[in-house]
Write an enzyme that holds these catalytic residues in place. Structure first.
Site, PDB file in Angstrom:
ATOM      1  CE  LYS A   1      -8.280  -3.647   4.004  1.00  0.00           C
ATOM      2  NZ  LYS A   1      -7.603  -2.558   3.326  1.00  0.00           N
TER       3      LYS A   1
ATOM      4  CG  ASP B   1      -3.144   3.833   4.252  1.00  0.00           C
ATOM      5  OD1 ASP B   1      -4.186   3.609   4.893  1.00  0.00           O
ATOM      6  OD2 ASP B   1      -2.828   3.215   3.206  1.00  0.00           O
TER       7      ASP B   1
ATOM      8  CD1 TRP C   1      -2.080  -2.199   1.935  1.00  0.00           C
ATOM      9  CD2 TRP C   1      -2.926  -1.379   0.033  1.00  0.00           C
ATOM     10  NE1 TRP C   1      -3.071  -3.053   1.502  1.00  0.00           N
ATOM     11  CE2 TRP C   1      -3.594  -2.579   0.349  1.00  0.00           C
ATOM     12  CE3 TRP C   1      -3.288  -0.687  -1.127  1.00  0.00           C
ATOM     13  CZ2 TRP C   1      -4.615  -3.102  -0.464  1.00  0.00           C
ATOM     14  CZ3 TRP C   1      -4.293  -1.204  -1.935  1.00  0.00           C
ATOM     15  CH2 TRP C   1      -4.946  -2.394  -1.596  1.00  0.00           C
TER      16      TRP C   1
HETATM   17  C1  LIG Z   1      -6.963  -2.039   2.093  1.00  0.00           C
HETATM   18  C2  LIG Z   1      -5.943  -0.972   2.205  1.00  0.00           C
HETATM   19  C3  LIG Z   1      -5.872   0.079   1.283  1.00  0.00           C
HETATM   20  C4  LIG Z   1      -6.760   0.168   0.068  1.00  0.00           C
HETATM   21  O1  LIG Z   1      -8.005   0.589   0.402  1.00  0.00           O
HETATM   22  P1  LIG Z   1      -9.120   0.869  -0.726  1.00  0.00           P
HETATM   23  O2  LIG Z   1     -10.210   1.436   0.100  1.00  0.00           O
HETATM   24  O3  LIG Z   1      -9.424  -0.438  -1.362  1.00  0.00           O
HETATM   25  O4  LIG Z   1      -8.555   1.831  -1.696  1.00  0.00           O
HETATM   26  C5  LIG Z   1      -4.909   1.058   1.487  1.00  0.00           C
HETATM   27  N1  LIG Z   1      -4.073   1.014   2.521  1.00  0.00           N
HETATM   28  C6  LIG Z   1      -4.101   0.006   3.432  1.00  0.00           C
HETATM   29  C7  LIG Z   1      -3.140   0.009   4.571  1.00  0.00           C
HETATM   30  C8  LIG Z   1      -5.032  -1.014   3.292  1.00  0.00           C
HETATM   31  O5  LIG Z   1      -5.073  -2.017   4.186  1.00  0.00           O
END
Ligand SMILES: *Cc1c(COP(=O)(O)O)cnc(C)c1O
Length: 354
Positions: A191, A167, A100
């Protein structure tokens, strides 16, 4: 029978949240209308949006500190670009701790110069780099608090005077850290907060408006803030369900309350991985994630037996990501301790059989 859901994302939500959310589809609050067939400008929905935004700020301990919460669309992936659009003037520093982070770097590079302050790519991202420098003349520093795929988690964050962006898609609301050390944090809902379709972005307002580029309206945090997170039609169901999860979390004693449970789950999981000779952990011990535990069998010949036992025990979605292989147990806030107990039981049963 309800399964033990270890899915990495979209992932488990509290049962009571699912129940309330499903009721709202048929009849929202005895209004005679479904939540998803009313105007997002109706008082009912505006109240939901405002409550969700306020709860996010409150639970993160950011009340009165100049932050605004937004529920946007396009996923965390859209934030990879949006962060750069709003903050990048010349150069930014990124910590590369996984797939990511790598994607975040790739998107930001479309706009300007990005410097990787450190990377653990050389070891398939099984650890978090430490002791790197962040130049003080950069526009911002970006990191990923929890690496969902590799099962590593930043246990501390660097000190820097430049804006810090994080993030937090896979560990937001899971642990008590000082959230005010970040100027922007973002997380896809799917998540640890709600269904896919919305992304929580928490922005410190005073870092905005400093770049010279023209920002397209839909990419501009200021426009979203001015519109009360309703610049365009928000994903009403995803926002409502996220709000229900945040209420649930508050009822559990907030982040501090859930952190205690998360620590119990993680320590149970990791002690089995460490003590059972049939398993080996993937991530460096000091960087192990309390959300996603990655591990492998020491003897691949046992895979079929283990997979069958998992299935029989109703354990779902513990297969690892294709870039790591092996297994991954995602233990988000809503996963009960009993589910981890069930998994650990199967692991020790395998040991007694082998
Ligand atoms: C799942 C995830 C993403 C991607 O998220 P989307 O909503 O599918 O764009 C980005 N960063 C991390 C750390 C993730 O676990």
């Amino acid at each position: 029978m309800k399964k033990h859901n270890f899915s990495a994302g979209p992932s488990i939500l509290p049962q009571e949240v699912l129940l309330k959310a499903s009721e709202s589809i048929m009849d929202y609050n005895n209004s005679g209308l479904s939540l998803i067939e009313i105007s997002h400008r109706s008082k009912d929905f505006v109240d939901i949006m405002e409550k969700a935004r306020a709860l996010a700020i409150e639970l993160l301990g950011l009340e009165g500190k100049g932050y605004k919460a937004l529920f946007l669309q396009g996923g965390a992936s859209n934030q990879f670009l949006m962060v750069a659009m709003n903050l990048l003037e010349k150069r930014a520093g990124y910590l590369n701790t996984g797939a990511w982070s790598t994607k975040a770097i790739k998107e930001a590079k479309m706009l300007d110069d990005i410097y990787e302050v450190a990377s653990s790519a050389n070891a398939n991202f099984n650890y978090i780099p430490k002791g790197f420098d962040i130049p003080s003349d950069y526009d911002y520093f970006h990191c990923t608090s929890n690496n969902t795929i590799f099962g590593t988690q930043m246990k501390s964050f660097p000190k820097t005077d430049i804006p810090m962006v994080c993030d937090m898609s896979s560990d937001i609301f899971s642990r008590t850290i000082d959230y005010s050390q970040f100027d922007i944090l973002y997380a896809g809902a799917q998540k640890n907060m709600g269904p896919a379709g919305t992304t929580l972005v928490v922005v410190k307002e005073d870092i905005l408006g400093k770049v010279s580029r023209k920002i397209p309206s839909i990419m501009d945090y200021k426009k979203h803030i001015a519109a009360g997170s309703m610049f365009n039609t928000p994903p009403v169901f995803a926002v409502y369900t996220s709000m229900l999860t945040l209420e649930w979390l508050k009822g559990k004693g907030g982040i501090a309350g859930i952190e205690e449970e998360n620590e119990k789950k993680a320590s149970l999981m990791y002690s089995e991985i460490d003590l059972n000779p049939l398993f080996t952990g993937f991530a460096a011990k000091e960087d192990r994630s309390n959300m996603n535990a990655t591990f492998n069998l020491t003897n691949e010949n046992l895979k079929e037996t283990f997979d069958t036992m998992l299935k029989e025990a109703g354990i779902s979605a513990v297969n690892g990501h294709r870039s790591v292989g092996g297994y991954r147990a995602s233990m988000y806030n809503a996963l009960p301790l009993d589910s981890v107990k069930a998994l650990v039981e199967v692991m020790s049963e395998l040991e007694s059989k082998a």
